[in-house]
Design a protein around this motif. Sequence first.
Motif, mmCIF file in Angstrom:
data_model
loop_
_atom_site.group_PDB
_atom_site.id
_atom_site.type_symbol
_atom_site.label_atom_id
_atom_site.label_comp_id
_atom_site.label_asym_id
_atom_site.label_seq_id
_atom_site.Cartn_x
_atom_site.Cartn_y
_atom_site.Cartn_z
ATOM 1 N N TYR A 118 55.068 -20.371 32.111
ATOM 2 C CA TYR A 118 55.611 -19.054 31.778
ATOM 3 C C TYR A 118 56.803 -18.758 32.701
ATOM 4 O O TYR A 118 56.759 -19.068 33.885
ATOM 5 C CB TYR A 118 54.526 -17.989 31.964
ATOM 6 C CG TYR A 118 55.018 -16.568 31.870
ATOM 7 C CD1 TYR A 118 55.152 -15.944 30.633
ATOM 8 C CD2 TYR A 118 55.380 -15.857 33.017
ATOM 9 C CE1 TYR A 118 55.626 -14.645 30.551
ATOM 10 C CE2 TYR A 118 55.862 -14.560 32.943
ATOM 11 C CZ TYR A 118 55.981 -13.961 31.700
ATOM 12 O OH TYR A 118 56.456 -12.676 31.602
ATOM 13 N N LEU B 2 63.499 -14.855 36.970
ATOM 14 C CA LEU B 2 62.649 -15.527 35.977
ATOM 15 C C LEU B 2 63.425 -16.566 35.180
ATOM 16 O O LEU B 2 62.840 -17.396 34.485
ATOM 17 C CB LEU B 2 62.047 -14.491 35.012
ATOM 18 C CG LEU B 2 61.017 -13.520 35.595
ATOM 19 C CD1 LEU B 2 60.708 -12.420 34.580
ATOM 20 C CD2 LEU B 2 59.734 -14.249 35.989
ATOM 21 N N LYS C 35 53.620 -13.825 38.558
ATOM 22 C CA LYS C 35 55.003 -14.268 38.402
ATOM 23 C C LYS C 35 55.933 -13.066 38.175
ATOM 24 O O LYS C 35 57.031 -12.999 38.736
ATOM 25 C CB LYS C 35 55.107 -15.260 37.246
ATOM 26 C CG LYS C 35 56.406 -16.059 37.252
ATOM 27 C CD LYS C 35 56.211 -17.437 36.688
ATOM 28 C CE LYS C 35 57.411 -18.324 36.971
ATOM 29 N NZ LYS C 35 57.210 -19.706 36.498
ATOM 30 N N ASN D 98 56.300 -11.145 41.482
ATOM 31 C CA ASN D 98 57.214 -11.793 42.425
ATOM 32 C C ASN D 98 58.674 -11.517 42.077
ATOM 33 O O ASN D 98 59.507 -11.294 42.959
ATOM 34 C CB ASN D 98 56.956 -13.299 42.451
ATOM 35 C CG ASN D 98 57.728 -13.993 43.554
ATOM 36 O OD1 ASN D 98 57.671 -13.578 44.711
ATOM 37 N ND2 ASN D 98 58.460 -15.049 43.216
ATOM 38 N N SER D 99 58.976 -11.502 40.777
ATOM 39 C CA SER D 99 60.358 -11.230 40.364
ATOM 40 C C SER D 99 60.736 -9.786 40.668
ATOM 41 O O SER D 99 61.879 -9.490 41.027
ATOM 42 C CB SER D 99 60.551 -11.533 38.865
ATOM 43 O OG SER D 99 59.872 -10.595 38.057
#
Length: 334
Positions: A41, A74, A278, A281-282
């Motif tokens: 992803y 991302l 994820k 984190n972005s």
Amino acid sequence: MRAIKVDTAIAVVIGFFCVSAVAAFGQQTPQPQPQPQQAAYPAGKAVEMTVMFGAGSAADVTARYLADGMARRLNVPVPVVNRTGGGGAIGYSHVQKQRPDGYSIIWNSNSISTTYHSGTLPFDYKAFEAVARVSVETPVIVVRADSPWMTLKDLVEHAKANPGKVRIGNSGTSSHTHFSASALFAIGEANVTHVPFGEGQAVVNLLGSRIEGIVQLPAAVVPHVKSGDLRVLAVLGSKRDPIFPDVVTATEAGYTVALDMWRGIAAPKGTSKAIVAKLQNSVKQTVESQPFADAGKAIGFTPAYLSSDDFGKLIARDDAKLAQVMTDLGLKKK
């Protein structure tokens, strides 16, 4: 002759076993072939961000700064789609119905609680996974710079002496600014007339002297305060706002009101922890960057990253707090 026959017989037997072995080998069950691994992803696919406010609004501009930063981290597009209406209910309802695969997220706020407790939304914050908090904005109470009220106490005392005659604008019925204003004047024991306006219209009506004051988020008033047309009397948050560092909080002025407004990212319930991590984190990398801090100063918000776990706990605490405040003010649907 016998030797030849024996040799021939041996050869035949050996040949038989060789052929049988080859045949048996050929009939073995084929071994499963390794399957190609699924791409991690977001696998090159865009992540759509729903924003519940109109294009060009402060909330929309902030969301677009965030989306740009997330997209770079991302390595996929993060398009912003404005889905307005119902105090946020339209946007929340859309994202809540999407698959929990990480490709549909929402720019959420305390409005998830206010829209639910006012009866506008049939589900609450538990319909989403908290990804990360992004920013904090504190409502401010503002009057015209040429008004006679120099302090919050001046305005509250005037309102007490003139019941129902002081008109205070907000951003719409059951909005964060509406119940912030309601809480302030309830604590001050002053009877004012709350006037709901559409996006951006509260400031316009104050500048036009059609109302006496407004409660808005900083971004709506910063340009007019800088130009000298408006004056901020107090910040309705837990601490002073970095945007107006010299302005006291309502609590400092003697009125215990602390209703900070947070904004962040959420995803449909059931989104996996790996995907949430994820996305988180972005968000973290974007919010902690210098360009985002600069955007906050220009637009009127304070970057305030919180992790998924901490953000989820904050939402739950705020939901209980807002439910009680709205009950006390008669704004909670029974």
